[in-house]
Design a protein around this motif. Structure first.
Motif, PDB file in Angstrom:
ATOM      1  N   PRO A  24       0.818  -1.228   0.000  1.00 24.63           N
ATOM      2  CA  PRO A  24       0.000   0.000   0.000  1.00 24.63           C
ATOM      3  C   PRO A  24       0.847   1.271   0.000  1.00 24.63           C
ATOM      4  O   PRO A  24       0.764   2.088   0.917  1.00 24.63           O
ATOM      5  N   HIS A  25       1.688   1.417  -0.999  1.00 26.90           N
ATOM      6  CA  HIS A  25       2.487   2.632  -1.119  1.00 26.90           C
ATOM      7  C   HIS A  25       2.806   2.831  -2.594  1.00 26.90           C
ATOM      8  O   HIS A  25       3.429   1.971  -3.229  1.00 26.90           O
ATOM      9  N   LYS A  26       2.395   3.964  -3.151  1.00 29.29           N
ATOM     10  CA  LYS A  26       2.496   4.171  -4.598  1.00 29.29           C
ATOM     11  C   LYS A  26       3.934   4.357  -5.065  1.00 29.29           C
ATOM     12  O   LYS A  26       4.228   4.115  -6.239  1.00 29.29           O
ATOM     13  N   ASP A  27       4.844   4.792  -4.202  1.00 32.29           N
ATOM     14  CA  ASP A  27       6.226   5.066  -4.601  1.00 32.29           C
ATOM     15  C   ASP A  27       7.181   3.944  -4.234  1.00 32.29           C
ATOM     16  O   ASP A  27       8.402   4.127  -4.288  1.00 32.29           O
ATOM     17  N   ALA A  28       6.671   2.781  -3.871  1.00 28.66           N
ATOM     18  CA  ALA A  28       7.532   1.666  -3.462  1.00 28.66           C
ATOM     19  C   ALA A  28       8.239   1.075  -4.672  1.00 28.66           C
ATOM     20  O   ALA A  28       7.623   0.823  -5.711  1.00 28.66           O
ATOM     21  N   VAL A  29       9.544   0.856  -4.550  1.00 24.27           N
ATOM     22  CA  VAL A  29      10.326   0.177  -5.581  1.00 24.27           C
ATOM     23  C   VAL A  29      10.892  -1.140  -5.073  1.00 24.27           C
ATOM     24  O   VAL A  29      11.309  -1.970  -5.884  1.00 24.27           O
ATOM     25  N   ALA A  30      10.900  -1.363  -3.779  1.00 21.40           N
ATOM     26  CA  ALA A  30      11.388  -2.626  -3.216  1.00 21.40           C
ATOM     27  C   ALA A  30      10.924  -2.721  -1.765  1.00 21.40           C
ATOM     28  O   ALA A  30      10.815  -1.704  -1.061  1.00 21.40           O
ATOM     29  N   LEU A  31      10.642  -3.933  -1.342  1.00 23.83           N
ATOM     30  CA  LEU A  31      10.294  -4.233   0.046  1.00 23.83           C
ATOM     31  C   LEU A  31      11.162  -5.400   0.484  1.00 23.83           C
ATOM     32  O   LEU A  31      11.086  -6.478  -0.091  1.00 23.83           O
ATOM     33  N   THR A  84      -0.611  -0.643  -4.645  1.00 22.17           N
ATOM     34  CA  THR A  84      -1.939  -0.035  -4.633  1.00 22.17           C
ATOM     35  C   THR A  84      -1.822   1.453  -4.354  1.00 22.17           C
ATOM     36  O   THR A  84      -0.961   1.912  -3.609  1.00 22.17           O
ATOM     37  N   ASP A  85      -2.706   2.198  -4.987  1.00 22.15           N
ATOM     38  CA  ASP A  85      -2.759   3.650  -4.820  1.00 22.15           C
ATOM     39  C   ASP A  85      -4.216   4.057  -4.913  1.00 22.15           C
ATOM     40  O   ASP A  85      -4.877   3.830  -5.932  1.00 22.15           O
ATOM     41  N   ASP A  86      -4.725   4.671  -3.857  1.00 20.99           N
ATOM     42  CA  ASP A  86      -6.132   5.063  -3.834  1.00 20.99           C
ATOM     43  C   ASP A  86      -6.416   6.250  -4.750  1.00 20.99           C
ATOM     44  O   ASP A  86      -7.558   6.476  -5.151  1.00 20.99           O
ATOM     45  N   PHE A 141      11.441  -3.618   5.449  1.00 16.24           N
ATOM     46  CA  PHE A 141      11.979  -2.298   5.135  1.00 16.24           C
ATOM     47  C   PHE A 141      11.469  -1.893   3.755  1.00 16.24           C
ATOM     48  O   PHE A 141      11.670  -2.625   2.774  1.00 16.24           O
ATOM     49  N   LEU A 142      10.812  -0.737   3.687  1.00 21.42           N
ATOM     50  CA  LEU A 142      10.218  -0.257   2.447  1.00 21.42           C
ATOM     51  C   LEU A 142      11.125   0.789   1.828  1.00 21.42           C
ATOM     52  O   LEU A 142      11.464   1.798   2.464  1.00 21.42           O
ATOM     53  N   LEU A 143      11.531   0.563   0.575  1.00 22.63           N
ATOM     54  CA  LEU A 143      12.387   1.479  -0.176  1.00 22.63           C
ATOM     55  C   LEU A 143      11.524   2.229  -1.179  1.00 22.63           C
ATOM     56  O   LEU A 143      10.825   1.608  -1.983  1.00 22.63           O
ATOM     57  N   CYS A 144      11.573   3.550  -1.127  1.00 26.72           N
ATOM     58  CA  CYS A 144      10.726   4.410  -1.963  1.00 26.72           C
ATOM     59  C   CYS A 144      11.597   5.270  -2.870  1.00 26.72           C
ATOM     60  O   CYS A 144      12.714   5.651  -2.510  1.00 26.72           O
ATOM     61  N   SER A 145      11.037   5.601  -4.038  1.00 24.42           N
ATOM     62  CA  SER A 145      11.726   6.462  -4.996  1.00 24.42           C
ATOM     63  C   SER A 145      10.679   7.240  -5.775  1.00 24.42           C
ATOM     64  O   SER A 145       9.771   6.643  -6.371  1.00 24.42           O
ATOM     65  N   ASN A 146      10.780   8.552  -5.746  1.00 29.18           N
ATOM     66  CA  ASN A 146       9.891   9.425  -6.502  1.00 29.18           C
ATOM     67  C   ASN A 146      10.646  10.689  -6.866  1.00 29.18           C
ATOM     68  O   ASN A 146      11.858  10.796  -6.652  1.00 29.18           O
ATOM     69  N   GLN A 147       9.920  11.670  -7.418  1.00 28.70           N
ATOM     70  CA  GLN A 147      10.580  12.913  -7.827  1.00 28.70           C
ATOM     71  C   GLN A 147      11.075  13.712  -6.635  1.00 28.70           C
ATOM     72  O   GLN A 147      11.995  14.544  -6.769  1.00 28.70           O
ATOM     73  N   HIS A 148      10.530  13.484  -5.456  1.00 29.84           N
ATOM     74  CA  HIS A 148      10.990  14.198  -4.263  1.00 29.84           C
ATOM     75  C   HIS A 148      12.286  13.579  -3.720  1.00 29.84           C
ATOM     76  O   HIS A 148      13.209  14.301  -3.324  1.00 29.84           O
ATOM     77  N   THR A 149      12.352  12.243  -3.684  1.00 26.65           N
ATOM     78  CA  THR A 149      13.572  11.592  -3.198  1.00 26.65           C
ATOM     79  C   THR A 149      14.733  11.763  -4.175  1.00 26.65           C
ATOM     80  O   THR A 149      15.897  11.739  -3.764  1.00 26.65           O
TER      81      THR A 149
END
Length: 444
Positions: free
Chosen positions: A254-261, A313-315, A388-396
């Motif tokens: 449940p995180h739209k910017d997730a690239v790895a868990l 998933t992304d609401d 551990f959730l790894l996120c990547s988006n335009q902000h990171t």
């Protein structure tokens, strides 16, 4: 010669000593754009002309280089200071929000890597999908024929191990394809006495895991150097027990910017020696082979798969036209079978979490939370899990580049054969592994 040698010795004595702490990292020259203004298309007819075309200021015959088109410099994620336009060359610009979002995708970055030809399949693939092999000269005594051995090159980060500039070849990033490398790679093209080392597959797997630890170390240093300006720029977070239960029940992230868990529990003590393994990224190749032999001997014990693709998933997205985004779930026990390396992975993730925690505490207002003040102790399902959730988006991307770590994890997934499709999941990157194995057996 008698007068030349004293001058050479004096020059060598006055020369500065080389920097031995650079770890082989080469600093490249600053790129200069060759883009210029192209003159208008010339007319080769005599209508309206009072002089020859050779007398024009920019004639296409003697000054044809003025009409060559060159690309501009690629945009940067963030410019430290605005550059003044001198008119001679164009300067790099800052990425737009859309370009920054593309840059933060590990899949687009892998597809945008340079194309190289695989020597086994004879297909052109992006180099992030391939393994680079280069010949190395072996030391030989006098009177013995010189031999060369084919070793891996460019798998580790160039800051830790520089890349060789010798001629090289590429094979697909898949351990089941390595046995066909001896019969398919044109070894005599590099040397008459070139051999393939028998432990090539074990060395590639070890270096791919080492690259993950190296990317974690570099990412931690980059995050510790910069402040957290945007709360949405969180790179790594630990899921709570309730969040991890939701992932297990719904098989989705449940995180739209997730690239790895990554599920990496702490390493327990050895039941025989009653001691915990010391975290260590470097290992001898003999220990790696011994671990692979022990794991194959005890194959009756069912281990979790190295990775499983889960939908993200992304609401906010309610469109049914776009396919569901997916992110891999990595199991630490299968990802790092060696206990010292798995302990080093858990230690690196906890260190990265500590850097993120301190950055968030500094970003909060002074009246709300102090860095030295302890947060209330979590209880029950609010406690942290081993996920551990790894996120990547335009902000990171503007804070630190997370994509190299995600690519290193995906390359390890490809090496184990899970990126080529299986009976459980469908892969759109390559054809399924069963078809490729049967094709290789018929070919070789």
């Amino acid at each position: 010669m008698p007068r030349l040698l004293p001058r050479l010795l004096k020059i060598l004595q006055d020369a500065s000593e080389p920097n031995t702490l650079s770890n082989g990292y080469t600093r490249y020259k600053k790129r200069v754009s060759m883009k210029n203004t192209i003159p208008g298309t010339p007319t080769f007819t005599s209508e309206g002309r009072t002089h020859s075309i050779l007398l024009d200021d920019a004639n296409p015959i003697t000054e044809g280089h003025l009409y060559n088109r060159h690309k501009s410099l690629p945009p940067r994620v963030r410019l430290v200071k605005p550059l003044q336009d001198t008119g001679a060359h164009d300067h790099p610009r800052e990425m737009t929000d859309e370009e920054c979002e593309w840059w933060s995708s590990p899949y687009l970055r892998m597809l945008a890597s340079p194309l190289r030809e695989c020597q086994i399949t004879r297909k052109k693939l992006p180099c992030d999908f391939l393994i680079r092999l280069a010949p190395v000269r072996l030391p030989a005594s006098q009177g013995v024929c010189e031999q060369q051995i084919l070793v891996t090159d460019g798998i580790e980060h160039p800051k830790f191990k520089p890349r060789r500039s010798t001629p090289a070849c590429y094979i697909v990033c898949w351990k089941d394809a390595v046995p066909y490398a001896t019969s398919r790679i044109p070894l005599r093209k590099f040397s008459q006495n070139l051999i393939v080392q028998p432990l090539l597959s074990a060395r590639i797997g070890y270096q791919l895991r080492l690259r993950v630890l190296q990317e974690l170390e570099l990412l931690t240093k980059r995050l510790a150097a910069g402040p957290l300006d945007d709360p949405a720029a969180t790179v790594l977070r630990r899921l709570t027990r309730s969040e991890w239960n939701v992932v297990r029940q719904t098989n989705s992230i449940p995180h739209k910017d997730a690239v790895a868990l990554m599920v990496v529990p702490p390493v327990n003590q050895n039941p025989e020696t009653k001691e915990k393994p010391q975290p260590s990224a470097q290992m001898a190749i003999a220990d790696v082979v011994q671990i692979d032999t022990n794991s194959s001997a005890t194959s009756s014990r069912r281990l979790p798969p190295l990775s499983i693709l889960h939908p993200v998933t992304d609401d906010d997205l309610g469109s049914s036209l776009l396919p569901d985004a997916q992110a891999p779930l990595y199991h630490g026990l299968s990802l790092f079978p060696a206990r010292p390396q798995r302990a080093a992975l858990h230690k690196a993730l906890c260190k990265l979490l500590d850097v993120e925690r301190r950055a968030r505490s500094r970003a909060l207002p002074a009246s709300g939370f102090s860095e030295n003040e302890k947060s209330p102790r979590a209880r029950g399902d609010a406690k942290g899990s081993h996920a551990f959730l790894l996120c990547s988006n335009q902000h990171t991307a503007k804070r630190a580049d997370v994509v190299p770590l995600a690519i290193a994890l995906w390359r390890l997934r490809m090496w184990e054969g899970q990126a080529y499709g299986s009976t459980v999941e469908t892969s759109h990157w390559e054809v399924d592994a069963g078809w490729r194995s049967s094709w290789a057996e018929k070919m070789y």
